[in-house]
Design a protein around this motif. Sequence first.
Motif, PDB file in Angstrom:
ATOM      1  N   ALA A 135       0.907  -1.158   0.096  1.00  0.00           N
ATOM      2  CA  ALA A 135       0.074  -0.030  -0.072  1.00  0.00           C
ATOM      3  C   ALA A 135       0.964   1.294  -0.043  1.00  0.00           C
ATOM      4  CB  ALA A 135      -0.868   0.091   1.384  1.00  0.00           C
ATOM      5  N   THR A 136       2.045   1.176  -0.491  1.00  0.00           N
ATOM      6  CA  THR A 136       3.364   2.162  -0.342  1.00  0.00           C
ATOM      7  C   THR A 136       2.607   3.489  -1.152  1.00  0.00           C
ATOM      8  OG1 THR A 136       4.406   1.112  -1.984  1.00  0.00           O
ATOM      9  CG2 THR A 136       4.946   1.036   0.275  1.00  0.00           C
ATOM     10  N   LYS A 137       1.911   3.128  -2.304  1.00  0.00           N
ATOM     11  CA  LYS A 137       1.515   4.139  -3.095  1.00  0.00           C
ATOM     12  C   LYS A 137       0.480   4.839  -2.739  1.00  0.00           C
ATOM     13  CE  LYS A 137       3.184   2.373  -7.641  1.00  0.00           C
ATOM     14  NZ  LYS A 137       2.908   1.683  -8.828  1.00  0.00           N
ATOM     15  N   LEU A 138      -0.465   4.104  -2.085  1.00  0.00           N
ATOM     16  CA  LEU A 138      -1.538   4.797  -1.447  1.00  0.00           C
ATOM     17  C   LEU A 138      -1.315   5.652  -0.205  1.00  0.00           C
ATOM     18  CD1 LEU A 138      -4.742   4.836  -1.331  1.00  0.00           C
ATOM     19  CD2 LEU A 138      -4.552   3.138   0.315  1.00  0.00           C
ATOM     20  N   LEU A 139      -0.298   5.271   0.620  1.00  0.00           N
ATOM     21  CA  LEU A 139       0.208   6.108   1.525  1.00  0.00           C
ATOM     22  C   LEU A 139       1.124   7.331   0.965  1.00  0.00           C
ATOM     23  CD1 LEU A 139       1.720   3.116   3.924  1.00  0.00           C
ATOM     24  CD2 LEU A 139      -0.033   4.904   4.575  1.00  0.00           C
ATOM     25  N   ALA A 140       1.678   7.106  -0.125  1.00  0.00           N
ATOM     26  CA  ALA A 140       2.419   8.286  -0.753  1.00  0.00           C
ATOM     27  C   ALA A 140       1.265   9.318  -1.029  1.00  0.00           C
ATOM     28  CB  ALA A 140       3.299   7.877  -2.063  1.00  0.00           C
ATOM     29  N   ALA A 141       0.068   8.888  -1.495  1.00  0.00           N
ATOM     30  CA  ALA A 141      -0.802   9.665  -1.981  1.00  0.00           C
ATOM     31  C   ALA A 141      -1.627  10.632  -0.665  1.00  0.00           C
ATOM     32  CB  ALA A 141      -1.920   9.107  -2.627  1.00  0.00           C
ATOM     33  N   GLN A 142      -1.612   9.922   0.265  1.00  0.00           N
ATOM     34  CA  GLN A 142      -2.175  10.365   1.446  1.00  0.00           C
ATOM     35  C   GLN A 142      -1.081  11.444   2.143  1.00  0.00           C
ATOM     36  OE1 GLN A 142      -3.498   6.089   2.962  1.00  0.00           O
ATOM     37  NE2 GLN A 142      -3.354   7.388   4.615  1.00  0.00           N
ATOM     38  N   LYS A 145       2.255  11.959   6.502  1.00  0.00           N
ATOM     39  CA  LYS A 145       1.669  11.514   7.956  1.00  0.00           C
ATOM     40  C   LYS A 145       0.473  10.385   7.696  1.00  0.00           C
ATOM     41  CE  LYS A 145       2.319  16.143  10.088  1.00  0.00           C
ATOM     42  NZ  LYS A 145       1.646  17.349  10.808  1.00  0.00           N
ATOM     43  N   GLY A 146       0.630   9.854   6.406  1.00  0.00           N
ATOM     44  CA  GLY A 146      -0.506   9.109   6.384  1.00  0.00           C
ATOM     45  C   GLY A 146      -0.345   7.874   6.852  1.00  0.00           C
ATOM     46  N   LYS A 147      -1.350   7.068   7.111  1.00  0.00           N
ATOM     47  CA  LYS A 147      -1.247   5.830   8.043  1.00  0.00           C
ATOM     48  C   LYS A 147      -2.372   4.799   7.376  1.00  0.00           C
ATOM     49  CE  LYS A 147      -2.330   8.326  11.873  1.00  0.00           C
ATOM     50  NZ  LYS A 147      -1.727   9.536  11.132  1.00  0.00           N
ATOM     51  N   HIS A 148      -2.190   3.521   7.343  1.00  0.00           N
ATOM     52  CA  HIS A 148      -2.991   2.427   6.747  1.00  0.00           C
ATOM     53  C   HIS A 148      -2.910   1.423   7.376  1.00  0.00           C
ATOM     54  CE1 HIS A 148      -4.979   0.686   3.228  1.00  0.00           C
ATOM     55  NE2 HIS A 148      -4.238  -0.220   3.375  1.00  0.00           N
ATOM     56  N   LEU A 149      -4.227   1.234   8.085  1.00  0.00           N
ATOM     57  CA  LEU A 149      -4.431   0.125   9.267  1.00  0.00           C
ATOM     58  C   LEU A 149      -5.096  -1.014   8.471  1.00  0.00           C
ATOM     59  CD1 LEU A 149      -4.792  -0.656  12.145  1.00  0.00           C
ATOM     60  CD2 LEU A 149      -7.277  -0.168  12.026  1.00  0.00           C
TER      61      LEU A 149
END
Length: 371
Positions: A135-142, A145-149
């Motif tokens: 999910a690194t690309k999603l976190l980059a878009a966030q 300070k993005g977090k993915h539980l």
Amino acid sequence: MTGFWRRLAALLSLSAGLALAAPALAHTPDISTGKIAPQANRLYMVDVGFLATDLERMFQETMDERAGVDLSPPGVLEEEIGKFVAKRVAMRDETGRACLAKVEKAGEDPTNQDSALVAVRFDCSGTSGKVFYDATKLLAAQGSKGKHLVTLLGENAGETMLYPQNPPLDLSQPMETTAQLMKKFFEAGVEHIVTGYDHLCFLFALILWATRIWPVVKIVTAFTISHSITLSLAALNIFTLPSALTEFLIAASIVFVAVENYFSRDVDNRWRNTFLFGFIHGFGFASALTEMGVPQGGVVPALAAFNIGVEAGQIAIVVAVMPILFFVDGQTGGKRSEKLVYAVSAIIALAGAYWMVDRLPSLAQMFKGGK
């Protein structure tokens, strides 16, 4: 098109015309969730969820991907959201061979009317060995300070929190323990209050006339008790308010306490208003906790850790601000400077008024579109 999608479409339309403006909310959780359900023959169903406000911001920052696309026809917005997620979430084996991905559904999260949910089906039958969730690309878009539980179901069930710097998740490894997750929920609580500019403005306005510690203790205690009640009610899905209404009322509470500084210096009794407004702010805190996805079987520990984190951040802010106010008092003959209080209150009131106006479109769309 449901009320959720009408509100999201309205946000996107508004943002297109105000690309350089501040976001509608003074803070967004920047938290996404991923629920992974292993199935037979190396198939995986992954539900990816995030707040509509976070989605609006990420869409705004990636407008080039939808150049020339009209989001108004039925189904187009949902299709584009599915594409957005499919480009940023992947599964692959140790050799890097990617699993085949197909978006099964994109729509409103049935458990949270202010969130979007995208279901992606990954076919890993053409891969071998361990499977990694990326999910690194999603976190980059966030953002930074993005977090993915991540919640993994099945034989190796558990939860873990991913950050932008984390590598792809090995699904064969044990997930995090309750203690490890509590630490991350605590940190998320601290971050939410420290970066929640509207909550900070509310707190600052409340203590500007305080020249003794005891009134501040009463204010903080009253705020803690009331927001803990609504935070718990919302996190446990007992009762909640739409985020558009909550955020507007939070902005209104900021204006109220800031303007009140011009008419009253009765800090000793200010805990009463603080107690009432704390109920509203509690729903604001709950939006972040809910979006994180409270771990299965760990509702109480997660809720407690997040709430303690909020309080720790709040106390740290008060401890930092009060000595500054006392120092200024020492430079003005031991009395609180009226000019200082009025000037800071004016700035806070203007900020609150700006947020009220900025959040009006979302509120109006909520009442117009319904759920």
